[in-house]
Scaffold this motif. Structure first.
Motif, PDB file in Angstrom:
ATOM      1  N   PHE A 139       0.838  -1.195   0.000  1.00  0.00           N
ATOM      2  CA  PHE A 139       0.000   0.000   0.000  1.00  0.00           C
ATOM      3  C   PHE A 139       0.873   1.245   0.000  1.00  0.00           C
ATOM      4  O   PHE A 139       1.932   1.277   0.642  1.00  0.00           O
ATOM      5  CB  PHE A 139      -0.883   0.041   1.254  1.00  0.00           C
ATOM      6  CG  PHE A 139      -1.904  -1.048   1.332  1.00  0.00           C
ATOM      7  CD1 PHE A 139      -3.082  -0.963   0.607  1.00  0.00           C
ATOM      8  CD2 PHE A 139      -1.706  -2.150   2.134  1.00  0.00           C
ATOM      9  CE1 PHE A 139      -4.036  -1.968   0.687  1.00  0.00           C
ATOM     10  CE2 PHE A 139      -2.648  -3.158   2.225  1.00  0.00           C
ATOM     11  CZ  PHE A 139      -3.818  -3.059   1.491  1.00  0.00           C
ATOM     12  N   VAL A 158      -2.941   3.625   2.817  1.00  0.00           N
ATOM     13  CA  VAL A 158      -2.970   3.160   4.204  1.00  0.00           C
ATOM     14  C   VAL A 158      -3.824   4.098   5.054  1.00  0.00           C
ATOM     15  O   VAL A 158      -4.675   3.652   5.841  1.00  0.00           O
ATOM     16  CB  VAL A 158      -1.537   3.073   4.783  1.00  0.00           C
ATOM     17  CG1 VAL A 158      -1.575   2.847   6.292  1.00  0.00           C
ATOM     18  CG2 VAL A 158      -0.768   1.951   4.110  1.00  0.00           C
ATOM     19  N   TYR A 179      -7.273   3.054   6.859  1.00  0.00           N
ATOM     20  CA  TYR A 179      -7.288   3.107   8.318  1.00  0.00           C
ATOM     21  C   TYR A 179      -8.423   3.988   8.819  1.00  0.00           C
ATOM     22  O   TYR A 179      -9.124   3.640   9.770  1.00  0.00           O
ATOM     23  CB  TYR A 179      -5.943   3.625   8.821  1.00  0.00           C
ATOM     24  CG  TYR A 179      -5.751   3.426  10.303  1.00  0.00           C
ATOM     25  CD1 TYR A 179      -5.661   2.133  10.830  1.00  0.00           C
ATOM     26  CD2 TYR A 179      -5.652   4.499  11.171  1.00  0.00           C
ATOM     27  CE1 TYR A 179      -5.479   1.934  12.185  1.00  0.00           C
ATOM     28  CE2 TYR A 179      -5.475   4.308  12.537  1.00  0.00           C
ATOM     29  CZ  TYR A 179      -5.386   3.017  13.031  1.00  0.00           C
ATOM     30  OH  TYR A 179      -5.219   2.821  14.382  1.00  0.00           O
ATOM     31  N   GLU A 185      -2.857  -4.584  10.021  1.00  0.00           N
ATOM     32  CA  GLU A 185      -1.476  -4.254  10.347  1.00  0.00           C
ATOM     33  C   GLU A 185      -0.513  -5.362   9.909  1.00  0.00           C
ATOM     34  O   GLU A 185       0.670  -5.093   9.685  1.00  0.00           O
ATOM     35  CB  GLU A 185      -1.345  -3.966  11.842  1.00  0.00           C
ATOM     36  CG  GLU A 185      -2.046  -2.671  12.259  1.00  0.00           C
ATOM     37  CD  GLU A 185      -1.725  -2.237  13.677  1.00  0.00           C
ATOM     38  OE1 GLU A 185      -0.899  -2.911  14.336  1.00  0.00           O
ATOM     39  OE2 GLU A 185      -2.274  -1.217  14.129  1.00  0.00           O
ATOM     40  N   LEU A 238       1.216  -4.555   6.701  1.00  0.00           N
ATOM     41  CA  LEU A 238       2.003  -3.325   6.626  1.00  0.00           C
ATOM     42  C   LEU A 238       3.426  -3.516   7.133  1.00  0.00           C
ATOM     43  O   LEU A 238       3.712  -4.428   7.908  1.00  0.00           O
ATOM     44  CB  LEU A 238       1.327  -2.224   7.455  1.00  0.00           C
ATOM     45  CG  LEU A 238      -0.145  -1.934   7.153  1.00  0.00           C
ATOM     46  CD1 LEU A 238      -0.667  -0.861   8.092  1.00  0.00           C
ATOM     47  CD2 LEU A 238      -0.334  -1.524   5.704  1.00  0.00           C
ATOM     48  N   GLN A 258       5.129   1.772   8.285  1.00  0.00           N
ATOM     49  CA  GLN A 258       3.743   2.168   8.042  1.00  0.00           C
ATOM     50  C   GLN A 258       2.900   2.050   9.317  1.00  0.00           C
ATOM     51  O   GLN A 258       2.046   2.899   9.588  1.00  0.00           O
ATOM     52  CB  GLN A 258       3.139   1.307   6.935  1.00  0.00           C
ATOM     53  CG  GLN A 258       3.684   1.633   5.550  1.00  0.00           C
ATOM     54  CD  GLN A 258       3.170   0.678   4.491  1.00  0.00           C
ATOM     55  OE1 GLN A 258       3.020  -0.513   4.744  1.00  0.00           O
ATOM     56  NE2 GLN A 258       2.903   1.200   3.304  1.00  0.00           N
ATOM     57  N   ILE A 280       0.726   5.106  11.092  1.00  0.00           N
ATOM     58  CA  ILE A 280      -0.704   5.171  11.372  1.00  0.00           C
ATOM     59  C   ILE A 280      -0.976   5.316  12.865  1.00  0.00           C
ATOM     60  O   ILE A 280      -1.951   5.955  13.261  1.00  0.00           O
ATOM     61  CB  ILE A 280      -1.474   3.958  10.796  1.00  0.00           C
ATOM     62  CG1 ILE A 280      -1.022   2.645  11.415  1.00  0.00           C
ATOM     63  CG2 ILE A 280      -1.395   3.918   9.293  1.00  0.00           C
ATOM     64  CD1 ILE A 280      -1.867   1.453  11.016  1.00  0.00           C
TER      65      ILE A 280
END
Length: 312
Positions: free
Chosen positions: A73, A78, A82, A108, A111, A115, A119
């Motif tokens: 992503f 992302v 999210y 998650e 990711l 990342q 987030i």
């Protein structure tokens, strides 16, 4: 956790590993050795390329041509995903069988550490408004299933503290102002109705084939809702009040902007108070109201409110 859910989670878990042993699965999923062996067999049947290494320290391996490809992503993607996921935290009920925490964990797992850190930091500094859904709507999943299957339902509904029965074909679910609503057509009268989902106390699928397709109901819903004795209205507002309309309005009304800013629409008999309460929110931003009957209802409600506060 159901077996199908456990296997689905195992695929993601094992896809990031080259080797594993029975103990890994037994500890992670709190299952017995025999269950772990059956799950491995099920994963092989699903096509996961698992091989075993025998010996004192025997283990299982996964061939390089894994079942799942890595998902990559961009940061913007992302963030968008999210934020969409965070909205689910506001809902006490959803039409889906899911845990937000489990969804977050799966998200998650796709990711990188960088990342994930991004987030988590974003959650601390970015806030967005969402209506909190505090009421439990226990039949949302069945309502959705009936819509997708195009079948009608027999429901029990709590109306004015009394249980009322309806035969309904639902065709839309919506979330508004902290509540779930289901829209449908009453099969006995062909009348359009909206139900607050937390007030549905019983729902049973009806075996008869539905009278309409969902597409027909969606496209004809406004015509179904509008009765022959409906009343047209036209309310002029100041231009700066357009934001009030955009924050809350209903399918039976629209806004027109030009030399004047007008809210036009209709209401059925019995909905006068609802429409009057809606326009009271505009306060002094309203410059004219048609028909006169609607204006009188608004005036009466404001006078009653003023009398109430004068008595306090």
């Amino acid at each position: 956790m159901k077996k199908s859910e456990r296997l689905n989670d195992m695929i993601r878990y094992l896809n990031s590993r080259e080797f594993f042993n029975l103990g890994d699965l037994m500890n992670k999923y709190n299952i017995s050795k025999s269950t772990a062996l059956r799950d491995i067999s099920s994963l092989e049947q699903l096509g996961m390329p698992i091989f075993s290494e025998y010996g004192r320290h025997g283990r299982y391996g996964i061939l390089k041509n894994r079942l799942l490809s890595p998902i990559i992503f961009t940061l913007d993607e992302v963030y968008a995903l999210y934020f969409a996921m965070l909205t689910l935290e506001s809902y006490q009920s959803t039409p889906f069988h899911l845990s937000v925490n489990k969804l977050n964990e799966k998200f998650e797992n796709c990711l990188s550490k960088e990342q994930i850190n991004q987030i988590h930091q974003m959650k601390k500094v970015l806030q967005f408004e969402a209506y909190q859904h505090n009421n439990v709507s226990q039949f949302l999943d069945k309502v959705l299933q009936s819509i997708l299957s195009e079948i009608s339902c027999k429901i029990q509904y709590l109306k004015n503290s009394k249980q009322v029965s309806y035969h309904i074909q639902f065709f839309k679910i919506s979330a508004k102002f902290g509540q779930w609503y289901a829209t449908g057509i009453e099969m006995n009268t062909n009348k359009y109705k909206v139900f607050r989902c937390d007030r549905i106390t019983l729902l049973e699928f009806h075996n008869d084939k539905a009278q309409f397709s969902v597409e027909e109901l969606i496209h004809g819903s406004l015509e179904l809702y509008k009765s022959k004795k409906s009343i047209e209205f036209e309310v002029e507002i100041l231009e700066q009040a357009k934001d009030i309309f955009y924050k809350e309005h209903y399918p039976s009304m629209k806004i027109e902007s030009g030399t004047k800013t007008l809210i036009k629409g209709f209401y059925n008999l019995g909905e006068e108070e609802f429409i009057a309460n809606y326009f009271i929110r505009y306060g002094s931003f309203i410059t004219s109201v048609k028909p006169e009957s609607l204006k009188h209802i608004i005036q009466e409600k404001i006078e009653n409110l003023l009398n109430h506060y004068q008595k306090l």
